[in-house]
Motif scaffolding. Structure first.
Motif, PDB file in Angstrom:
ATOM      1  N   ASP A 281       0.869  -1.177   0.000  1.00 38.58           N
ATOM      2  CA  ASP A 281       0.000   0.000   0.000  1.00 38.58           C
ATOM      3  C   ASP A 281       0.908   1.229   0.000  1.00 38.58           C
ATOM      4  OD1 ASP A 281      -1.889   1.959   0.256  1.00 38.58           O
ATOM      5  OD2 ASP A 281      -2.996   0.973   1.878  1.00 38.58           O
ATOM      6  N   VAL A 282       1.165   1.758  -1.185  1.00 36.87           N
ATOM      7  CA  VAL A 282       2.057   2.903  -1.309  1.00 36.87           C
ATOM      8  C   VAL A 282       1.459   4.135  -0.641  1.00 36.87           C
ATOM      9  CG1 VAL A 282       3.346   4.327  -2.941  1.00 36.87           C
ATOM     10  CG2 VAL A 282       2.941   1.918  -3.452  1.00 36.87           C
ATOM     11  N   GLN A 283       0.140   4.283  -0.680  1.00 39.49           N
ATOM     12  CA  GLN A 283      -0.511   5.432  -0.056  1.00 39.49           C
ATOM     13  C   GLN A 283      -0.306   5.423   1.454  1.00 39.49           C
ATOM     14  OE1 GLN A 283      -2.313   8.036  -1.590  1.00 39.49           O
ATOM     15  NE2 GLN A 283      -2.174   8.908   0.456  1.00 39.49           N
ATOM     16  N   ASP A 284      -0.486   4.268   2.072  1.00 36.17           N
ATOM     17  CA  ASP A 284      -0.300   4.178   3.518  1.00 36.17           C
ATOM     18  C   ASP A 284       1.155   4.426   3.895  1.00 36.17           C
ATOM     19  OD1 ASP A 284      -1.029   3.808   6.129  1.00 36.17           O
ATOM     20  OD2 ASP A 284      -0.813   1.640   6.070  1.00 36.17           O
ATOM     21  N   LEU A 285       2.089   3.927   3.095  1.00 34.23           N
ATOM     22  CA  LEU A 285       3.504   4.171   3.357  1.00 34.23           C
ATOM     23  C   LEU A 285       3.831   5.656   3.263  1.00 34.23           C
ATOM     24  CD1 LEU A 285       6.429   3.297   3.784  1.00 34.23           C
ATOM     25  CD2 LEU A 285       6.556   2.792   1.336  1.00 34.23           C
TER      26      LEU A 285
END
Length: 697
Positions: A281-285
């Motif tokens: 999950d790039v957004q959460d990272l």
């Protein structure tokens, strides 16, 4: 080439040592090690060389009897999963013995015995269970480790040892052994049973559990492993062994052996299993990294820099005079007044942060001031164009939800907004000027609902992450749902909704979702591992950072008062020692100087002493004194050990083997035992039953 005597080999080695070493033609005198009793004092004055050149002081006989409930490594579509297991014995991470493999079984019978030469008292033994493969490299199944130094001399230790999953082969053997002695791996059964279907908890469950109890989730995260596709296995099985440690030198010589350390253990690093990693999950990272940036940079480093700029720019003459006088006193008498002045200035700084309005002026600037009228006035008092430009840029991006097309026009407006220590116009009028400016692109009122569409990612008050549910019936506000994120220890922020004015909301950058099939498996695994480390850092370090910030900003008044009083007390105490050194207090001053001297010696002298021969003697003597106090308490200290019932020991009924000694003690008895074992092996092979005993070394 004919046979050559040892004397001829020694002569060739003396003339051509390198060639003899490469050809393997080393004489027996060169290959053999020195007698331990004769050279026992080498353990004191040169322990590193003693561990390499001395003969063993003890022998460990390891009987590898059988295994049960082993992990299946070979899977098939037509038959039950199975393995072809064998045992590899490693001494200090070096392989020294391997058993024969047993085909297609999870309950193997090995019945093999080996003897290990022990030179260092704290050597580590690892029993590595492997799966024999014909067409590829052998697969590891599980392992168990124990320290030889915990085994008592001349006592038989027999029982079942729990095998750990191969994924637990992390860090060094000493740390793994210490953790395994504290608790068995299947002790996590109760934790796993709380999760759905008895399976290991997912990362989301671990994350929520970690928010409630950080220490327990750390151990779960580092030790959590499970068999793929299995919900019943909590370890890699068990192995039945018989261990006997007996000395080959006198008890006095064994005391000398306590000074020897085994080779440095191999560090396998640390990692988390892929099934327990955070999902890609790039957004959460990205959001987690921005949270860390806001906490460390915006709320920490920027405030410290603003405080320093406030003092250095002489925005307040009395405050700047205090710090300037302190720096001048340190320059005049650095040896006597450095510590008193530094702690006095720290106490003054903590007290200044207790004054609400003054503390806000000391720590806020254009990059972190609130987007309110008070924040606008605080930035104007700086009388600094870049600070005002940074404030106006944030006003455009976060309040007006627009972008600046011409930075020069923004700097010109920032220069016009400052008139002495007060702004020329209120914040509302400046906001209207920016709204109507040609070099600022802002969405119109009718476009704002599209920007705050349902599901849009936003920040409330520039700190709290939320998601827009829908626009509120009240114009100019939206209903948001906060994410379940918190950095406070032992506290879980409940997900709830709230109607928030649009002026308090700023859009978060939304990154596109990357399909997993686009990224190579290695890169995806690296990203997931990095995200896991970011989560751990955020949940472990940020609470400490925020606790320090709460003390300095007087949110925790009791701790802040204690900190200011401590700094002031240290300052006054050291000042008294410096000013009244010729009186009775001079003794305390002498103690202070003596402590400083000892500290300097402890920092400077070790590089010069650590390689001295007499320092090795002192270190070896200290090591012997400390290790003699350690009791050999195995297997009582082994949580991974399961003993046989007392009525089954030595009866041959419940035990896989009888309780006779593993190997005879004398040389003739050893030869007779070896001949009997070879005869049994030949008879069993003739009968078609396969090997029962392996050749003993």
């Amino acid at each position: 080439m004919g046979w050559r005597s040892d004397a001829a080999a020694a002569a060739d080695y003396a003339e051509h040592p390198i060639e003899s070493f490469l050809s393997g033609a080393l004489p027996v005198e060169i290959q053999s090690k020195d007698d331990f009793h004769t050279e026992r004092w080498r353990c004191i004055y040169d322990p590193v060389r003693a561990a390499e050149t001395l003969s063993p002081h003890a022998r460990l006989e390891v009987g590898i009897i059988r295994g049960r409930s082993l992990l299946a490594a070979d899977r098939s579509l037509v038959s039950r999963p199975t393995s072809d297991p064998y045992v590899k014995v490693l001494l200090d991470d070096r392989p020294v013995f391997s058993t024969a493999h047993r085909a297609a079984t999870l309950e193997p019978e090995w019945q093999e015995v080996t003897s290990l030469d022990i030179v260092a008292a704290r050597s580590m033994v690892r029993l590595q269970i492997m799966d024999k493969d014909r067409w590829k490299e052998d697969d590891p199944i599980g392992f168990v480790e124990f320290c030889v130094g915990d085994l008592p001399f001349d006592e038989l230790v027999e029982g079942w040892l729990e095998l750990r999953f191969q994924e637990n082969l992390q860090r060094t053997s000493t740390s793994r052994y210490r953790n395994h002695c504290a608790a068995r791996d299947d002790a996590l059964r109760e934790v796993w049973a709380q999760s759905s279907a008895g399976r290991p908890p997912s990362w989301g469950q671990l994350k929520e559990k970690r928010l409630k109890n950080k220490s327990s989730c750390r151990s779960i995260l580092t030790q959590l492993t499970a068999s793929p596709g299995s919900a019943e296995l909590y370890n890699a099985g068990e192995i039945f062994v018989r261990l006997r440690l007996f000395p080959v030198v006198s008890a006095q010589d064994c005391t000398f052996a306590l000074a020897l350390d085994p080779p440095v253990p191999v560090d396998f690093g640390t990692y988390v299993q892929e099934e327990n990693l955070v999902k890609l999950d790039v957004q959460d990272l990205f959001d987690d990294l921005m949270d860390i940036k806001r906490s460390f940079v915006d709320d920490g480093l920027v405030c410290i820099l603003n405080f320093c700029r406030y003092v250095l720019n002489w925005r307040s003459v009395p405050i700047s005079l205090v710090y300037t006088a302190g720096a001048l006193v340190i320059c005049l008498r650095p040896w006597d007044l450095f510590i008193p002045v530094v702690f006095a200035l720290l106490a003054v700084s903590v007290c200044l942060l207790a004054l609400g309005q003054l503390a806000r002026q000391l720590t806020t600037g254009g990059s972190n001031a609130p987007l309110t009228e008070d924040g606008f006035q605080d930035v104007a008092r700086w009388r600094d164009t870049p600070q005002m430009a940074a404030f106006l840029m944030r006003l455009v991006e976060q309040d007006l939800h627009g972008k600046v097309a011409d930075d020069r026009q923004l700097l010109l407006l920032a220069r016009l907004c400052i008139n002495g220590s007060w702004p020329l116009a209120p914040l509302g009028k400046v906001r209207q000027i920016l709204w109507k400016a040609d070099w600022v692109t802002c969405p119109k009122d009718q476009d704002l609902p599209e920007a705050f569409r349902p599901g849009a990612l936003v920040l409330v008050d520039e700190r709290r992450r939320a998601r827009v549910l829908h626009l509120d019936t009240v114009p100019g506000s939206a209903v948001v749902e906060y994410e379940s994120e918190t950095y406070q220890r032992d506290e879980v922020f409940r997900v709830r909704t709230e109607a928030v004015p649009l002026q308090r909301i700023v859009l978060r950058p939304e990154l596109p979702r990357i399909p997993a099939w686009i990224l190579p498996g290695l890169i995806e695994c690296k990203i997931r591992r990095f995200h896991t480390q970011v989560e751990i850092f955020k949940l472990d370090i940020l609470p400490l950072w925020q606790a320090v910030g709460n003390v300095l900003t007087w949110r925790r008044r009791e701790q802040a008062v204690w900190l200011a009083a401590s700094c002031l007390g240290i300052s006054l105490g050291t000042m008294a020692l410096s000013c009244y050194g010729h009186t009775a207090v001079g003794r305390l001053l002498w103690i202070r100087d003596w402590l400083c001297t000892c500290l300097c010696l402890a920092v400077v002298m070790p590089p010069f002493l650590c390689k001295a021969w007499w320092f090795d003697v002192l270190r070896s003597a200290l090591r012997i004194a400390l290790r003699r106090k350690q009791e050999r308490r195995a297997p009582e200290v082994w949580a991974f050990f399961t003993a046989l019932p007392e009525e089954a020991q030595g009866t041959g009924f419940a035990s896989p083997v009888d309780s006779s000694p593993l190997l005879p003690q004398s040389a003739p008895e050893r030869l007779d035992f070896l001949g009997q074992s070879l005869g049994q092996q030949l008879c069993l092979r003739a009968a078609g039953l396969g090997p029962f005993w392996s050749t003993c070394r």
